[in-house]
Motif scaffolding. Sequence first.
Motif, PDB file in Angstrom:
ATOM      1  N   PRO A  12       0.817  -1.209   0.000  1.00 57.50           N
ATOM      2  CA  PRO A  12       0.000   0.000   0.000  1.00 57.50           C
ATOM      3  C   PRO A  12       0.854   1.263   0.000  1.00 57.50           C
ATOM      4  O   PRO A  12       2.016   1.238   0.403  1.00 57.50           O
ATOM      5  N   ALA A  13       0.273   2.357  -0.447  1.00 59.05           N
ATOM      6  CA  ALA A  13       0.984   3.634  -0.503  1.00 59.05           C
ATOM      7  C   ALA A  13       1.396   4.078   0.901  1.00 59.05           C
ATOM      8  O   ALA A  13       0.636   3.908   1.858  1.00 59.05           O
ATOM      9  N   SER A  16      -0.897   5.500   3.944  1.00 63.24           N
ATOM     10  CA  SER A  16      -2.301   5.133   3.728  1.00 63.24           C
ATOM     11  C   SER A  16      -2.789   4.247   4.880  1.00 63.24           C
ATOM     12  O   SER A  16      -1.990   3.656   5.613  1.00 63.24           O
TER      13      SER A  16
END
Length: 159
Positions: A12-13, A16
């Motif tokens: 995931p970024a 985030s």
Amino acid sequence: MHLLSSEANAGPAPGSPGAIVLGLFRILVGLSFAIHGMSGLFAWPVAPHSGHVAEFASWPSWWASAIQLVAGGLVTLGLGTRIAALLCSGSMAYAFLFVHLKTGILPIQNGGEAAVMFCWAFFLIAVLGPGAFAVGALIPRPSRAQRRTTPAAVAPTRG
């Protein structure tokens, strides 16, 4: 986008909600694994299921406990996470295939539920990366662009 397409960064970024949850998951799984290792090596904080600690360098119990403690600790901290998690995953695959599978094929039948769950949890961490709260993120690394532009050794020309 195709279901099986790959991304350069699987996780995931950064920052985030997914990265935060992944980071907490990594910490909890790694710490649980490290505690298993401490139990097998030192009978602390609890005695192992067998009732005694592994004899130094005995195969596979001492080595499994050492991997659990060291690699589980690295995963917990988020240092060398992908490699450490892959080592943890492989050790649990070994445990299931060569220890638990002897007494039945289903994990609930052969007592291998923890081995299977740790194996897949660590494999997930190895693929997705450490998520948030990783100490390794504090270590500066050159960017990909900097690595590509680093001058390579040039062979002398004859002329």
